[in-house]
Design a protein around this motif. Sequence first.
Motif, mmCIF file in Angstrom:
data_model
loop_
_atom_site.group_PDB
_atom_site.id
_atom_site.type_symbol
_atom_site.label_atom_id
_atom_site.label_comp_id
_atom_site.label_asym_id
_atom_site.label_seq_id
_atom_site.Cartn_x
_atom_site.Cartn_y
_atom_site.Cartn_z
ATOM 1 N N GLY A 111 0.816 -1.213 0.000
ATOM 2 C CA GLY A 111 0.000 0.000 0.000
ATOM 3 C C GLY A 111 0.844 1.254 0.000
ATOM 4 N N LEU A 112 1.919 1.245 0.781
ATOM 5 C CA LEU A 112 2.800 2.402 0.857
ATOM 6 C C LEU A 112 3.479 2.679 -0.474
ATOM 7 N N THR A 113 4.035 1.646 -1.082
ATOM 8 C CA THR A 113 4.762 1.822 -2.337
ATOM 9 C C THR A 113 3.828 2.226 -3.472
ATOM 10 N N ALA A 114 2.689 1.544 -3.588
ATOM 11 C CA ALA A 114 1.727 1.882 -4.641
ATOM 12 C C ALA A 114 1.168 3.291 -4.437
ATOM 13 N N GLY A 115 0.933 3.664 -3.173
ATOM 14 C CA GLY A 115 0.438 5.012 -2.888
ATOM 15 C C GLY A 115 1.450 6.085 -3.277
ATOM 16 N N LEU A 116 2.718 5.860 -2.950
ATOM 17 C CA LEU A 116 3.768 6.803 -3.333
ATOM 18 C C LEU A 116 3.866 6.924 -4.850
ATOM 19 N N ALA A 117 3.755 5.784 -5.547
ATOM 20 C CA ALA A 117 3.844 5.792 -7.007
ATOM 21 C C ALA A 117 2.708 6.599 -7.612
ATOM 22 N N ARG A 156 15.632 -6.532 1.005
ATOM 23 C CA ARG A 156 14.269 -7.066 0.906
ATOM 24 C C ARG A 156 13.270 -5.988 0.492
ATOM 25 N N VAL A 157 13.538 -4.736 0.865
ATOM 26 C CA VAL A 157 12.672 -3.638 0.444
ATOM 27 C C VAL A 157 12.837 -3.379 -1.052
ATOM 28 N N ALA A 158 14.086 -3.337 -1.506
ATOM 29 C CA ALA A 158 14.358 -3.094 -2.924
ATOM 30 C C ALA A 158 13.799 -4.224 -3.785
ATOM 31 N N ASP A 159 13.965 -5.464 -3.326
ATOM 32 C CA ASP A 159 13.486 -6.614 -4.098
ATOM 33 C C ASP A 159 11.974 -6.576 -4.282
ATOM 34 N N PHE A 160 11.261 -6.006 -3.322
ATOM 35 C CA PHE A 160 9.806 -5.902 -3.441
ATOM 36 C C PHE A 160 9.396 -4.669 -4.241
ATOM 37 N N ALA A 161 9.975 -3.523 -3.901
ATOM 38 C CA ALA A 161 9.485 -2.247 -4.426
ATOM 39 C C ALA A 161 9.860 -2.001 -5.883
ATOM 40 N N VAL A 162 11.068 -2.334 -6.277
ATOM 41 C CA VAL A 162 11.526 -1.987 -7.630
ATOM 42 C C VAL A 162 10.700 -2.673 -8.722
ATOM 43 N N PRO A 163 10.464 -3.994 -8.640
ATOM 44 C CA PRO A 163 9.611 -4.606 -9.686
ATOM 45 C C PRO A 163 8.191 -4.047 -9.688
ATOM 46 N N VAL A 174 3.890 0.357 -11.903
ATOM 47 C CA VAL A 174 2.869 1.305 -11.437
ATOM 48 C C VAL A 174 3.354 2.743 -11.342
ATOM 49 N N HIS A 175 4.646 2.984 -11.483
ATOM 50 C CA HIS A 175 5.153 4.358 -11.366
ATOM 51 C C HIS A 175 5.495 4.891 -12.751
ATOM 52 N N LEU A 176 4.716 5.844 -13.243
ATOM 53 C CA LEU A 176 4.893 6.349 -14.608
ATOM 54 C C LEU A 176 4.881 7.872 -14.627
ATOM 55 N N ALA A 177 5.638 8.478 -13.711
ATOM 56 C CA ALA A 177 5.662 9.934 -13.620
ATOM 57 C C ALA A 177 6.206 10.568 -14.900
ATOM 58 N N ASP A 213 12.097 5.544 -9.765
ATOM 59 C CA ASP A 213 11.832 4.369 -8.930
ATOM 60 C C ASP A 213 12.832 4.260 -7.784
ATOM 61 N N GLY A 214 14.086 4.610 -8.053
ATOM 62 C CA GLY A 214 15.111 4.545 -7.013
ATOM 63 C C GLY A 214 14.805 5.481 -5.868
ATOM 64 N N ALA A 215 14.358 6.696 -6.183
ATOM 65 C CA ALA A 215 14.015 7.666 -5.145
ATOM 66 C C ALA A 215 12.803 7.209 -4.340
ATOM 67 N N LEU A 216 11.762 6.716 -5.028
ATOM 68 C CA LEU A 216 10.558 6.281 -4.320
ATOM 69 C C LEU A 216 10.837 5.068 -3.439
ATOM 70 N N THR A 217 11.715 4.174 -3.894
ATOM 71 C CA THR A 217 12.077 3.024 -3.076
ATOM 72 C C THR A 217 12.793 3.476 -1.809
ATOM 73 N N THR A 218 13.659 4.459 -1.938
ATOM 74 C CA THR A 218 14.361 5.003 -0.779
ATOM 75 C C THR A 218 13.387 5.658 0.198
ATOM 76 N N ILE A 219 12.420 6.410 -0.324
ATOM 77 C CA ILE A 219 11.409 7.055 0.517
ATOM 78 C C ILE A 219 10.549 6.007 1.214
ATOM 79 N N ALA A 220 10.098 4.992 0.456
ATOM 80 C CA ALA A 220 9.275 3.926 1.029
ATOM 81 C C ALA A 220 10.036 3.182 2.116
ATOM 82 N N ASN A 221 11.322 2.980 1.915
ATOM 83 C CA ASN A 221 12.161 2.292 2.880
ATOM 84 C C ASN A 221 12.173 3.031 4.221
ATOM 85 N N ARG A 222 12.228 4.339 4.178
ATOM 86 C CA ARG A 222 12.230 5.133 5.408
ATOM 87 C C ARG A 222 10.837 5.207 6.034
ATOM 88 N N LEU A 223 9.801 5.438 5.214
ATOM 89 C CA LEU A 223 8.452 5.562 5.749
ATOM 90 C C LEU A 223 7.941 4.260 6.353
#
Length: 397
Positions: free
Chosen positions: A71-77, A268-275, A280-283, A371-381
């Motif tokens: 939910g966090l990663t998809a919401g950020l995207a 483990r965060v990168a392995d989930f979030a990046v794919p 879903v992230h098309l900014a 995607d790299g930036a959002l993964t980093t943000i999701a990792n902290r949040l």
Amino acid sequence: MKKVPLLARIIIAIILGIVIGLVVPEGAIELFATFTGLFDNFLGFVIPLIIIGFIAPGIASIGKGAGKMLGLTAGLAYLSTVLAGVAAYLAASNLYPAILNTQDSNEMSNPEESLVEASFTVEMTPMIDVMAALIFSFIIGVGMTVVKGNTLYKTMDEFRSIIYKVIEKIIIPLLPFHIFGIFANMSYAGQVATILSVFAKVFVMIIILHLIYLVSVYGVAGAMHRANPFYLLKKMTPAYFTALGTQSSAATIPVTLKHTKQIGVRERVADFAVPLLANVHLAGSTITITSCAMAVMYMQGQATSFMDVFPFILMLGVTMVAAPGVPGGAVMAAVGLLESMLGFSSVMVSLMIALYLAQDSFGTATNVTGDGALTTIANRLAGKKANLDTVQKKKFG
């Protein structure tokens, strides 16, 4: 022999269309117009199927294995995609009157008025209209996430594979011929100089917006980790250039994953979030589509307000989910919205596709790098501290 990239084919089609449109008789232009008309009708028939085939299983695949990180990663995207679209609208609405004001009002009139008409047409009525296809896709997609069993999901996934093949084997190969016919017709009608002038100016603005977006999102990521955003961005440049060459977020996942881990995100965060973000992230694509759509509407003298375009941006962020992993997939998924929500005609859609495909790779590269930036943000949040030993060496100040 290596296959000629789509971008190169599009550029060749535009050049040949311009040249041939200046020298051939009206009968030849009528033949080209007949092909483009048939292609337009086929595209209109397929668009609702594309929406159902990609959005429904796309939503279902995101929902499977749901959890806080999902939910966090998809919401950020989605938030990143919508904000990028809003920024593109604000830039276009403020800059286009200045950068596109050199065109005479007569030159900017509706191009359909002077185009040669097709000699015949074949009606291909869609089985379902675009809005109904969207609603159906949302219902089925969400339903598959809550109903036990995979039978329907497997069926929809196979249907997606069929539609993917239609796009990959029919639509994309014929697209250069379609664009060739459009530009030959516009060249014959004496409109092509205006169109190319708009192309160049819009292209430059879009690239600048991509760069501003990347600096901004890495600024947020850097601030959250007290790290230099330009250092983080520099570490992700291999992913940017890989996507620039492949024009595919999916093909770039291994590179994105490797360098996201290098900037300190836990494995483990990168392995989930990046794919997930690759789908879903098309900014970057949203910046491009919104900017191009605004340019085409401006060329038609079509007035637009923020409340006209904002619902389109909101829907665009959902519609492009799981867009086909082929060059131009995002704009193909957006065609239905352009027609139903912004009132695009077939010629406007053709101009839009040509504008978009001219810089599709830059939009994909922006998506991937973001995607790299959002993964980093999701990792902290998510409450997990990144392994930022290397990053901390490049702190602010």
